[in-house]
Design a protein around this motif. Structure first.
Motif, PDB file in Angstrom:
ATOM      1  N   ASP A 124       0.818  -1.206   0.000  1.00 26.95           N
ATOM      2  CA  ASP A 124       0.000   0.000   0.000  1.00 26.95           C
ATOM      3  C   ASP A 124       0.855   1.259   0.000  1.00 26.95           C
ATOM      4  OD1 ASP A 124      -2.507  -1.012  -0.272  1.00 26.95           O
ATOM      5  OD2 ASP A 124      -3.118  -0.785   1.815  1.00 26.95           O
ATOM      6  N   LEU A 125       2.036   1.197   0.595  1.00 36.86           N
ATOM      7  CA  LEU A 125       2.951   2.343   0.548  1.00 36.86           C
ATOM      8  C   LEU A 125       3.413   2.592  -0.886  1.00 36.86           C
ATOM      9  CD1 LEU A 125       4.656   4.548   1.834  1.00 36.86           C
ATOM     10  CD2 LEU A 125       6.337   2.801   2.467  1.00 36.86           C
ATOM     11  N   ALA A 126       3.695   1.513  -1.622  1.00 40.85           N
ATOM     12  CA  ALA A 126       4.085   1.664  -3.022  1.00 40.85           C
ATOM     13  C   ALA A 126       2.950   2.290  -3.828  1.00 40.85           C
ATOM     14  CB  ALA A 126       4.476   0.309  -3.608  1.00 40.85           C
ATOM     15  N   ASP A 127       1.715   1.861  -3.555  1.00 39.53           N
ATOM     16  CA  ASP A 127       0.567   2.416  -4.253  1.00 39.53           C
ATOM     17  C   ASP A 127       0.339   3.871  -3.850  1.00 39.53           C
ATOM     18  OD1 ASP A 127      -1.629   1.798  -6.097  1.00 39.53           O
ATOM     19  OD2 ASP A 127      -2.933   2.183  -4.381  1.00 39.53           O
ATOM     20  N   PHE A 128       0.571   4.179  -2.585  1.00 43.94           N
ATOM     21  CA  PHE A 128       0.465   5.554  -2.085  1.00 43.94           C
ATOM     22  C   PHE A 128       1.383   6.473  -2.890  1.00 43.94           C
ATOM     23  CE2 PHE A 128       1.456   9.023   0.825  1.00 43.94           C
ATOM     24  CZ  PHE A 128       0.268   9.268   1.500  1.00 43.94           C
ATOM     25  N   ARG A 129       2.603   6.000  -3.115  1.00 46.08           N
ATOM     26  CA  ARG A 129       3.562   6.794  -3.895  1.00 46.08           C
ATOM     27  C   ARG A 129       3.153   6.874  -5.365  1.00 46.08           C
ATOM     28  NH1 ARG A 129       8.129   4.466  -0.238  1.00 46.08           N
ATOM     29  NH2 ARG A 129       8.902   6.380   0.760  1.00 46.08           N
ATOM     30  N   ALA A 130       2.616   5.761  -5.886  1.00 45.97           N
ATOM     31  CA  ALA A 130       2.204   5.755  -7.293  1.00 45.97           C
ATOM     32  C   ALA A 130       1.087   6.763  -7.554  1.00 45.97           C
ATOM     33  CB  ALA A 130       1.744   4.351  -7.694  1.00 45.97           C
ATOM     34  N   GLN A 131       0.255   7.033  -6.536  1.00 46.46           N
ATOM     35  CA  GLN A 131      -0.813   8.028  -6.682  1.00 46.46           C
ATOM     36  C   GLN A 131      -0.293   9.459  -6.567  1.00 46.46           C
ATOM     37  OE1 GLN A 131      -3.815   7.036  -7.533  1.00 46.46           O
ATOM     38  NE2 GLN A 131      -3.194   4.886  -7.333  1.00 46.46           N
ATOM     39  N   GLY A 132       0.977   9.623  -6.172  1.00 49.60           N
ATOM     40  CA  GLY A 132       1.531  10.955  -5.933  1.00 49.60           C
ATOM     41  C   GLY A 132       1.145  11.519  -4.588  1.00 49.60           C
ATOM     42  N   TRP A 133       0.574  10.674  -3.739  1.00 50.60           N
ATOM     43  CA  TRP A 133       0.130  11.153  -2.432  1.00 50.60           C
ATOM     44  C   TRP A 133       1.302  11.490  -1.518  1.00 50.60           C
ATOM     45  CZ3 TRP A 133      -4.064   6.796  -1.942  1.00 50.60           C
ATOM     46  CH2 TRP A 133      -5.216   7.200  -2.639  1.00 50.60           C
ATOM     47  N   ASP A 134       2.470  10.885  -1.753  1.00 52.28           N
ATOM     48  CA  ASP A 134       3.632  11.231  -0.936  1.00 52.28           C
ATOM     49  C   ASP A 134       4.024  12.688  -1.150  1.00 52.28           C
ATOM     50  OD1 ASP A 134       4.309  10.550  -3.573  1.00 52.28           O
ATOM     51  OD2 ASP A 134       6.351   9.976  -3.014  1.00 52.28           O
ATOM     52  N   VAL A 135       3.935  13.163  -2.396  1.00 55.65           N
ATOM     53  CA  VAL A 135       4.228  14.568  -2.699  1.00 55.65           C
ATOM     54  C   VAL A 135       3.174  15.464  -2.059  1.00 55.65           C
ATOM     55  CG1 VAL A 135       4.503  16.248  -4.560  1.00 55.65           C
ATOM     56  CG2 VAL A 135       5.370  13.914  -4.850  1.00 55.65           C
ATOM     57  N   ASP A 136       1.898  15.063  -2.174  1.00 51.81           N
ATOM     58  CA  ASP A 136       0.818  15.846  -1.558  1.00 51.81           C
ATOM     59  C   ASP A 136       0.990  15.928  -0.045  1.00 51.81           C
ATOM     60  OD1 ASP A 136      -0.271  15.974  -4.098  1.00 51.81           O
ATOM     61  OD2 ASP A 136      -1.734  14.380  -3.738  1.00 51.81           O
ATOM     62  N   LEU A 137       1.415  14.814   0.566  1.00 56.20           N
ATOM     63  CA  LEU A 137       1.568  14.786   2.017  1.00 56.20           C
ATOM     64  C   LEU A 137       2.689  15.718   2.471  1.00 56.20           C
ATOM     65  CD1 LEU A 137       0.511  13.460   4.617  1.00 56.20           C
ATOM     66  CD2 LEU A 137       2.279  11.712   4.337  1.00 56.20           C
ATOM     67  N   LEU A 138       3.787  15.733   1.733  1.00 52.77           N
ATOM     68  CA  LEU A 138       4.889  16.637   2.079  1.00 52.77           C
ATOM     69  C   LEU A 138       4.461  18.097   1.925  1.00 52.77           C
ATOM     70  CD1 LEU A 138       7.938  14.777   0.490  1.00 52.77           C
ATOM     71  CD2 LEU A 138       7.341  14.952   2.916  1.00 52.77           C
ATOM     72  N   ALA A 139       3.658  18.388   0.889  1.00 59.99           N
ATOM     73  CA  ALA A 139       3.165  19.755   0.710  1.00 59.99           C
ATOM     74  C   ALA A 139       2.238  20.136   1.864  1.00 59.99           C
ATOM     75  CB  ALA A 139       2.434  19.862  -0.623  1.00 59.99           C
ATOM     76  N   HIS A 140       1.388  19.199   2.267  1.00 61.74           N
ATOM     77  CA  HIS A 140       0.510  19.426   3.418  1.00 61.74           C
ATOM     78  C   HIS A 140       1.329  19.705   4.672  1.00 61.74           C
ATOM     79  CE1 HIS A 140      -2.707  18.560   6.365  1.00 61.74           C
ATOM     80  NE2 HIS A 140      -1.849  17.751   6.953  1.00 61.74           N
ATOM     81  N   ARG A 141       2.396  18.972   4.827  1.00 59.18           N
ATOM     82  CA  ARG A 141       3.287  19.143   5.987  1.00 59.18           C
ATOM     83  C   ARG A 141       3.954  20.510   5.966  1.00 59.18           C
ATOM     84  NH1 ARG A 141       5.458  19.527  10.006  1.00 59.18           N
ATOM     85  NH2 ARG A 141       6.872  18.143  11.153  1.00 59.18           N
ATOM     86  N   ARG A 142       4.410  20.948   4.792  1.00 59.80           N
ATOM     87  CA  ARG A 142       5.068  22.261   4.684  1.00 59.80           C
ATOM     88  C   ARG A 142       4.092  23.393   4.983  1.00 59.80           C
ATOM     89  NH1 ARG A 142       7.480  19.817   0.129  1.00 59.80           N
ATOM     90  NH2 ARG A 142       5.959  20.833  -1.262  1.00 59.80           N
ATOM     91  N   ARG A 143       2.816  23.184   4.691  1.00 58.12           N
ATOM     92  CA  ARG A 143       1.805  24.219   4.983  1.00 58.12           C
ATOM     93  C   ARG A 143       1.439  24.261   6.454  1.00 58.12           C
ATOM     94  NH1 ARG A 143      -0.351  22.202  -0.044  1.00 58.12           N
ATOM     95  NH2 ARG A 143      -1.708  20.762   1.103  1.00 58.12           N
ATOM     96  N   GLY A 144       2.017  23.380   7.243  1.00 59.39           N
ATOM     97  CA  GLY A 144       1.724  23.360   8.675  1.00 59.39           C
ATOM     98  C   GLY A 144       0.608  22.427   9.051  1.00 59.39           C
ATOM     99  N   GLY A 145       0.174  21.574   8.122  1.00 60.85           N
ATOM    100  CA  GLY A 145      -0.900  20.640   8.404  1.00 60.85           C
ATOM    101  C   GLY A 145      -0.453  19.517   9.326  1.00 60.85           C
ATOM    102  N   GLN A 146      -1.412  18.876   9.944  1.00 61.53           N
ATOM    103  CA  GLN A 146      -1.121  17.784  10.864  1.00 61.53           C
ATOM    104  C   GLN A 146      -1.323  16.434  10.178  1.00 61.53           C
ATOM    105  OE1 GLN A 146      -2.125  18.236  15.012  1.00 61.53           O
ATOM    106  NE2 GLN A 146      -3.225  20.138  14.565  1.00 61.53           N
ATOM    107  N   VAL A 147      -0.594  15.416  10.671  1.00 61.00           N
ATOM    108  CA  VAL A 147      -0.609  14.086  10.092  1.00 61.00           C
ATOM    109  C   VAL A 147      -0.763  13.074  11.219  1.00 61.00           C
ATOM    110  CG1 VAL A 147       0.609  12.386   8.674  1.00 61.00           C
ATOM    111  CG2 VAL A 147       0.926  14.847   8.239  1.00 61.00           C
ATOM    112  N   LEU A 148      -1.620  12.087  10.993  1.00 60.26           N
ATOM    113  CA  LEU A 148      -1.796  11.006  11.965  1.00 60.26           C
ATOM    114  C   LEU A 148      -1.796   9.679  11.222  1.00 60.26           C
ATOM    115  CD1 LEU A 148      -2.487   9.856  14.768  1.00 60.26           C
ATOM    116  CD2 LEU A 148      -4.913  10.288  14.255  1.00 60.26           C
TER     117      LEU A 148
END
Length: 484
Positions: A304-328
């Motif tokens: 599922d981590l490989a699929d997460f990256r294939a969707q580009g969600w890893d890039v989205d998550l890092l952008a969310h993190r840079r904006r000050g968003g929270q992650v759980l």
């Protein structure tokens, strides 16, 4: 032995699980000792039982409706999909093996003995057992060695009520077609039928209802209207969550992992006023306006981590993190947030390891020991109580564990990043604790809405029972039930 009746569906997702839950609550209200039973379920949404195993989450809800603690005997065979062609087989609460779909047919005949053993043990001292089928008996290509539908009904001598879903259309063909394709011996096990999920005036289907009875010779038990409050009950299928989102100022985004597991974690959140939970399907980016990105559990974390990256969600998550968003991250999502995941024995796929998302300074190593436990503890920041369950493979270690945010059974639990914006835990079900959920939402700047999740579920089960009392001939269901 107790009386029993089996609810089978003319197709998948006709509402069998909810009907059994509603009947369990209705018969309990009549003073009967009733228990739910599903010989075989396929789901990655599992519950930890009072006797230390795991069963399908739907059977746990049915147990609750019946006023019982969930037990492994309520779902003796649980299939947990790991790939498109294979699944983990759990028998009487414990992992037996991982098999490919084509090999499961050879394994099935050996599973009838534990299924019948669980059924007989569960029924001891009870007035009624409500049995739920899986899929449809019309899949006659799967009849050989069947333990889920007619194979079980024949072996245990349990009469069947067949349910059709009118909402998807073609309900006459569903029911009459099932009658047509069944062997005479299996057809004889069906004593009655019902039509579920009708929208509008049920009297408009009177002619169709009589036609089904005429063509099949089965008794008609009723046309059950759509139950509008169904969304308030825990969903069995993640696809059902799309219609269960509340509008609210606090926005939580949840990527729909391919092998998402134990997504009932989301139910109390999606039902909380002021909270909007968005299940993000593959092919869509994580929304840029989310306050929290929640990575749910997974049956196959590395895949599922490989699929997460294939969707580009890893890039989205890092952008969310840079904006000050929270992650759980919860369970598998927690493992994904770390620096590395190792699976040296190939327990969830080919042996090996991958880099994680790197938002938590932890490393996870998969191992044979599977943690199955119902636990209680507290939220360290506020002292509010937390309850839940653990169901996972793997041991996680690393510096960020030195900043736990929960205490479970006297031990620290979870990890937190240095700035406090990324957290992970192995605890499922924690949002069902009202005080903790309110404290966490308040911590995120959302109003700590007063909402009693447990009471809401209980009230909905009572209303579901009343709904079935009005629209389904439950007296006839009891009359059909046979001693086994």
């Amino acid at each position: 032995m107790p009386k029993a009746v089996m609810i089978q569906g003319a197709g998948s997702n006709v509402g069998k699980s909810m009907l059994v839950a509603g009947m369990a609550r209705a018969f309990r209200a009549r003073g009967l000792s009733v228990a739910p039973f599903k010989p075989q379920n396929m789901s990655n949404n599992a519950a930890v039982t009072a006797d230390g195993g795991e069963i399908g989450r739907a059977q746990a809800l049915q147990a609750r409706a019946a006023g019982l603690e969930p037990l492994v005997d309520m779902n003796p065979v649980l299939l947990k999909p790991e790939t498109d062609t294979g699944a983990q087989v759990v028998v009487q609460g414990r992992r037996l093996a991982s098999v490919r779909a084509r090999d499961y047919a050879a394994l099935k005949p050996s599973l009838m003995a534990p299924v019948l053993d669980s059924f007989r043990r569960l029924g001891t001292g009870r007035d009624l057992v409500l049995v739920e089928g899986a899929g449809s008996p019309a899949e006659v290509n799967l009849r050989a060695g069947d333990i889920a539908n007619m194979g079980f009904a024949q072996a245990a001598g349990v009469p069947v009520v067949l349910v059709g879903d009118i909402d998807r259309g073609g309900v006459i063909a569903q029911l009459v077609g099932t009658h047509a394709v069944l062997d005479p011996e299996d057809r004889a096990m069906i004593r009655a039928f019902a039509v579920n999920k009708f929208r509008g005036d049920p009297s408009l289907f009177t002619d169709g209802f009589h036609l089904i009875a005429q063509r099949t010779g089965w008794d008609g038990l009723g046309v059950v209207p759509w139950f509008e409050e169904a969304w308030r009950l825990p969903a069995e299928d993640v696809l059902d969550l799309g219609g269960r989102v509340n509008g609210g100022d606090l926005r939580i985004a949840v990527p729909r992992l391919r092998r998402i597991a134990n997504f009932d974690d989301l139910d109390p959140l999606s039902a909380t006023p002021g909270v909007s939970v968005e299940i993000v399907p593959p092919g869509r980016p994580l929304p840029g306006n989310a306050d929290l990105v929640l990575l749910p559990g997974s049956k196959t974390t590395i895949a599922d981590l490989a699929d997460f990256r294939a969707q580009g969600w890893d890039v989205d998550l890092l952008a969310h993190r840079r904006r000050g968003g929270q992650v759980l991250g919860l369970c598998g999502g927690f493992q994904m947030l770390g620096r590395r995941i190792e699976d040296p024995e190939g327990l969830e796929g080919p042996p090996g390891g991958v880099d994680g998302l790197g938002l938590l300074d932890v490393i996870t190593v998969m191992g044979q020991d599977k943690r199955l436990a119902r636990v209680a503890g507290r939220h360290l920041a506020t002292g509010t109580p937390v309850t839940g369950y653990e169901i996972h493979l793997g041991r996680t270690e690393g510096p960020d564990l030195a900043r736990p945010w929960l205490e479970i059974e006297g031990r620290p639990e979870g990890a937190t990043s240095a700035d406090g914006r990324v957290r992970g835990t192995y605890l499922h079900g924690l949002f069902a604790a009202d005080a903790f959920r309110a404290a966490m939402l308040d911590e995120m700047g959302a109003p700590a809405a007063s909402f009693d999740w447990d009471s809401a579920v209980e009230v909905t089960l009572d209303r579901l029972a009343a709904h079935l009392e009005r629209h389904l001939d439950l007296d006839r269901v009891l009359a059909l039930a046979a001693a086994t």
